[in-house]
Motif scaffolding. Structure first.
Motif, PDB file in Angstrom:
ATOM      1  N   GLY A 290      61.217 -22.967  32.182  1.00 20.84           N
ATOM      2  CA  GLY A 290      62.827 -23.080  33.006  1.00 20.84           C
ATOM      3  C   GLY A 290      63.828 -22.869  32.686  1.00 20.84           C
ATOM      4  O   GLY A 290      64.379 -22.978  33.115  1.00 20.84           O
ATOM      5  N   ALA A 291      63.840 -22.578  31.240  1.00 18.28           N
ATOM      6  CA  ALA A 291      65.318 -23.014  30.126  1.00 18.28           C
ATOM      7  C   ALA A 291      65.909 -22.089  30.333  1.00 18.28           C
ATOM      8  O   ALA A 291      65.408 -20.297  31.033  1.00 18.28           O
ATOM      9  N   PRO A 292      67.365 -21.525  30.237  1.00 17.27           N
ATOM     10  CA  PRO A 292      68.090 -20.343  30.535  1.00 17.27           C
ATOM     11  C   PRO A 292      67.266 -20.063  29.417  1.00 17.27           C
ATOM     12  O   PRO A 292      67.297 -20.343  28.396  1.00 17.27           O
ATOM     13  N   PRO A 293      67.646 -18.415  29.374  1.00 17.97           N
ATOM     14  CA  PRO A 293      67.465 -17.736  27.821  1.00 17.97           C
ATOM     15  C   PRO A 293      68.656 -17.877  27.181  1.00 17.97           C
ATOM     16  O   PRO A 293      69.259 -17.285  27.147  1.00 17.97           O
ATOM     17  N   ALA A 294      69.210 -18.872  26.864  1.00 19.63           N
ATOM     18  CA  ALA A 294      70.374 -19.064  25.855  1.00 19.63           C
ATOM     19  C   ALA A 294      69.748 -18.791  24.515  1.00 19.63           C
ATOM     20  O   ALA A 294      68.568 -18.452  23.627  1.00 19.63           O
ATOM     21  N   LEU A 295      70.771 -18.294  23.437  1.00 22.40           N
ATOM     22  CA  LEU A 295      70.902 -17.309  22.393  1.00 22.40           C
ATOM     23  C   LEU A 295      70.887 -18.875  20.880  1.00 22.40           C
ATOM     24  O   LEU A 295      71.167 -19.702  21.686  1.00 22.40           O
ATOM     25  N   GLY A 296      69.520 -18.498  20.343  1.00 24.67           N
ATOM     26  CA  GLY A 296      69.979 -20.105  19.643  1.00 24.67           C
ATOM     27  C   GLY A 296      68.638 -20.540  18.671  1.00 24.67           C
ATOM     28  O   GLY A 296      67.704 -19.122  18.366  1.00 24.67           O
ATOM     29  N   CYS A 297      68.425 -21.455  18.680  1.00 25.54           N
ATOM     30  CA  CYS A 297      67.511 -22.050  17.535  1.00 25.54           C
ATOM     31  C   CYS A 297      65.949 -22.809  17.906  1.00 25.54           C
ATOM     32  O   CYS A 297      65.944 -23.232  18.638  1.00 25.54           O
ATOM     33  N   PHE A 298      64.737 -21.567  18.515  1.00 20.99           N
ATOM     34  CA  PHE A 298      64.120 -22.106  19.445  1.00 20.99           C
ATOM     35  C   PHE A 298      62.159 -21.909  18.969  1.00 20.99           C
ATOM     36  O   PHE A 298      62.551 -21.165  19.785  1.00 20.99           O
ATOM     37  N   LEU A 299      62.368 -22.586  18.080  1.00 21.65           N
ATOM     38  CA  LEU A 299      61.243 -21.808  17.977  1.00 21.65           C
ATOM     39  C   LEU A 299      60.365 -22.741  16.232  1.00 21.65           C
ATOM     40  O   LEU A 299      61.255 -24.378  16.609  1.00 21.65           O
ATOM     41  N   ASN A 300      59.294 -23.130  16.114  1.00 23.68           N
ATOM     42  CA  ASN A 300      58.796 -24.050  15.243  1.00 23.68           C
ATOM     43  C   ASN A 300      57.890 -23.120  13.975  1.00 23.68           C
ATOM     44  O   ASN A 300      57.576 -22.582  14.333  1.00 23.68           O
ATOM     45  N   THR A 301      57.471 -24.198  13.099  1.00 21.94           N
ATOM     46  CA  THR A 301      57.191 -24.099  11.626  1.00 21.94           C
ATOM     47  C   THR A 301      55.688 -24.362  12.207  1.00 21.94           C
ATOM     48  O   THR A 301      55.960 -25.917  12.178  1.00 21.94           O
ATOM     49  N   VAL A 302      54.719 -23.716  12.479  1.00 22.21           N
ATOM     50  CA  VAL A 302      53.000 -24.025  12.513  1.00 22.21           C
ATOM     51  C   VAL A 302      52.319 -24.262  10.921  1.00 22.21           C
ATOM     52  O   VAL A 302      52.695 -22.930  10.573  1.00 22.21           O
ATOM     53  N   LEU A 303      51.847 -25.349  11.030  1.00 23.56           N
ATOM     54  CA  LEU A 303      51.265 -25.290   9.877  1.00 23.56           C
ATOM     55  C   LEU A 303      49.931 -24.592   9.944  1.00 23.56           C
ATOM     56  O   LEU A 303      49.056 -24.761  11.226  1.00 23.56           O
ATOM     57  N   HIS A 304      49.014 -23.933   8.271  1.00 21.83           N
ATOM     58  CA  HIS A 304      48.485 -23.456   9.066  1.00 21.83           C
ATOM     59  C   HIS A 304      47.475 -23.267   7.284  1.00 21.83           C
ATOM     60  O   HIS A 304      47.348 -23.085   6.792  1.00 21.83           O
ATOM     61  N   PRO A 305      45.882 -24.335   7.334  1.00 23.05           N
ATOM     62  CA  PRO A 305      45.313 -24.387   5.470  1.00 23.05           C
ATOM     63  C   PRO A 305      44.374 -22.512   5.459  1.00 23.05           C
ATOM     64  O   PRO A 305      44.017 -22.157   6.482  1.00 23.05           O
ATOM     65  N   ALA A 306      44.750 -22.490   4.683  1.00 18.50           N
ATOM     66  CA  ALA A 306      44.576 -21.612   4.309  1.00 18.50           C
ATOM     67  C   ALA A 306      43.085 -21.506   3.749  1.00 18.50           C
ATOM     68  O   ALA A 306      42.650 -21.367   1.978  1.00 18.50           O
ATOM     69  N   THR A 307      41.764 -21.877   4.734  1.00 13.93           N
ATOM     70  CA  THR A 307      40.811 -21.670   4.366  1.00 13.93           C
ATOM     71  C   THR A 307      40.044 -20.162   3.492  1.00 13.93           C
ATOM     72  O   THR A 307      40.687 -19.096   4.023  1.00 13.93           O
TER      73      THR A 307
END
Length: 431
Positions: A290-307
């Motif tokens: 539902g968000a407008p397609p605004a230009l910007g920083c819409f992300l996250n850094t996701v953790l991944h254990p290197a098992t």
């Protein structure tokens, strides 16, 4: 009692200062992380996302390009906003100053690539988020120039990069400048950006409930990170390696990404030690529903254990992670520390995946830029893997040569490629 998250606390503090500090914009969780990292960096260095394009020499009108970039900055708040801290609260304030678009003259003995790397390394954090630098080759390729389109990472994500390239192409073609953006349209874009950020923060707050934090605490409990950085390598600067791999006919982004995670995990254990479980990170996300397609920083850094788990198990874990991928990284770190995990929040490796099928070409007048890659830039982790997904996979790895000997890093890269070759022909289907 209502659960208080970092995000909700930030919003409460932002509302307290926004009413008395003029026109302020809140920051997303990713922007919080980038701005905090900038403040903690001894040199105040910003995280920069540069793209490089070669053009025939003389084909780019720098004045026209500067106007086109000014048009984009006048239109999109993220491209003209400057970070500020008001009573300890990070925020953005939209500025009137336009982006930079400068010619860089190589020093004696420098190539155009060296000159651009030097210029980007000297990036002053207080400047505009969008900057363009054009440098002509001085020897061996005198007929070409390299254009760097660089953005502060706090102002862009993968979707924004495509919009910037398309916007530069259109504005350059139509000879548009900042004066072509009406006040009404600029105000509408500002409202859309503010709405998108608030919806992003609402999504992050929902993803920071007790259940999500317990999930990430359990994931972080498996980590056995590498010791604190200690010089052990064979030199200074950044080492690099790259290779192209074919895609199987049925490969897609969904099948490719867990395979890449598996390969990066193998490389991480080769670099840091097979008895460790290094924390990897990768950017993921998009605009909330539902968000407008605004230009910007819409992300996250996701953790991944290197098992050392197999690909099938890793794929399942990755899908579970995506169910909680909106939890901001600082919430994950806080939850892990609260649960007693032996992880200070430092990442031992980064994976960046770019989908070139969603990126338009950069065309300036009659010339279309040919994207190229310049290695040797500063890293945000001891090693980083960048993968460009198009008609094939361009796999690049960079490492801190003060941390890893070149022969060890090259062995890790060979391990990464061998893992990819094993899986790309028989990728585990997902979805």
């Amino acid at each position: 009692m209502q659960h208080r998250t970092i995000t909700t606390q930030y919003l409460d503090r932002f509302r307290d200062v926004a009413g008395t500090a003029g026109e302020l914009l809140p920051v997303t969780g990713a922007q919080r992380r980038f701005l905090l990292a900038r403040r903690m960096d001894p040199s105040g260095r910003a995280a920069v996302v540069p793209l490089f394009f070669t053009f025939p020499r003389g084909s780019v009108d720098l004045s026209r390009l500067r106007s086109a970039a000014g048009y984009l900055a006048a239109l999109h708040p993220a491209l003209r906003a400057r970070p500020v801290t008001v009573r300890g609260v990070p925020a953005l304030r939209a500025a009137d100053a336009g982006p930079r678009a400068d010619r860089v003259v190589p020093r004696p003995g420098e190539s155009a690539a060296d000159a651009l790397r030097r210029t980007l390394a000297d990036w002053p954090a207080e400047g505009p988020p969008l900057r363009l630098f054009l440098a002509a080759e001085t020897a061996g390729a005198e007929g070409r120039e390299i254009l760097a389109v660089a953005m502060d990472h706090a102002a862009c994500d993968e979707a924004s990069i495509g919009r910037v390239l398309a916007g530069l192409t259109d504005a350059y073609r139509d000879a548009l400048g900042p004066g072509d953006v009406t006040a009404v349209r600029a105000a509408g874009e500002l409202d859309s950006y503010r709405e998108a950020v608030h919806l992003q923060l609402a999504a992050e707050a929902r993803a920071s409930g007790p259940g999500s934090l317990a999930y990430w605490s359990a994931r972080a409990a498996a980590l056995r990170p590498a010791p604190a950085p200690r010089p052990a390598g064979s030199g200074t600067g950044t080492g690099t390696a790259r290779h192209r791999l074919p895609l199987a006919t049925d490969d897609s982004r969904a099948t490719a990404f867990p395979v890449l995670l598996d390969a990066c995990a193998a490389a991480a254990r080769t670099l840091h030690g097979a008895d460790l479980v290094p924390p990897l990170g990768y950017p993921w996300g998009g605009r909330p529903a539902g968000a407008p397609p605004a230009l910007g920083c819409f992300l996250n850094t996701v953790l991944h254990p290197a098992t050392a788990e197999g690909l099938t198990e890793r794929t399942t874990s990755w899908w579970d992670d995506l169910d909680h991928a909106d939890t901001p990284f600082d919430e994950v770190v806080h939850a892990a520390r609260t649960a007693g995990a032996a992880w200070p929040g430092r990442l031992d490796g980064l994976l960046t995946f770019e989908d070139l099928t969603h990126r338009p070409p950069l065309r300036l007048g009659d010339a279309t830029g040919c994207e190229t890659h310049l290695d040797g830039r500063p890293l945000q982790a001891p090693f980083a893997v960048s993968v460009s997904y198009g008609s094939d996979l361009l796999v690049r790895m960079a490492w801190d040569r003060n941390r890893f000997a070149d022969h060890l890093a090259e062995h890790a890269f060979d391990t990464l490629l061998a893992t990819l070759r094993t899986h790309t022909a028989t990728a585990v289907p997902v979805g």
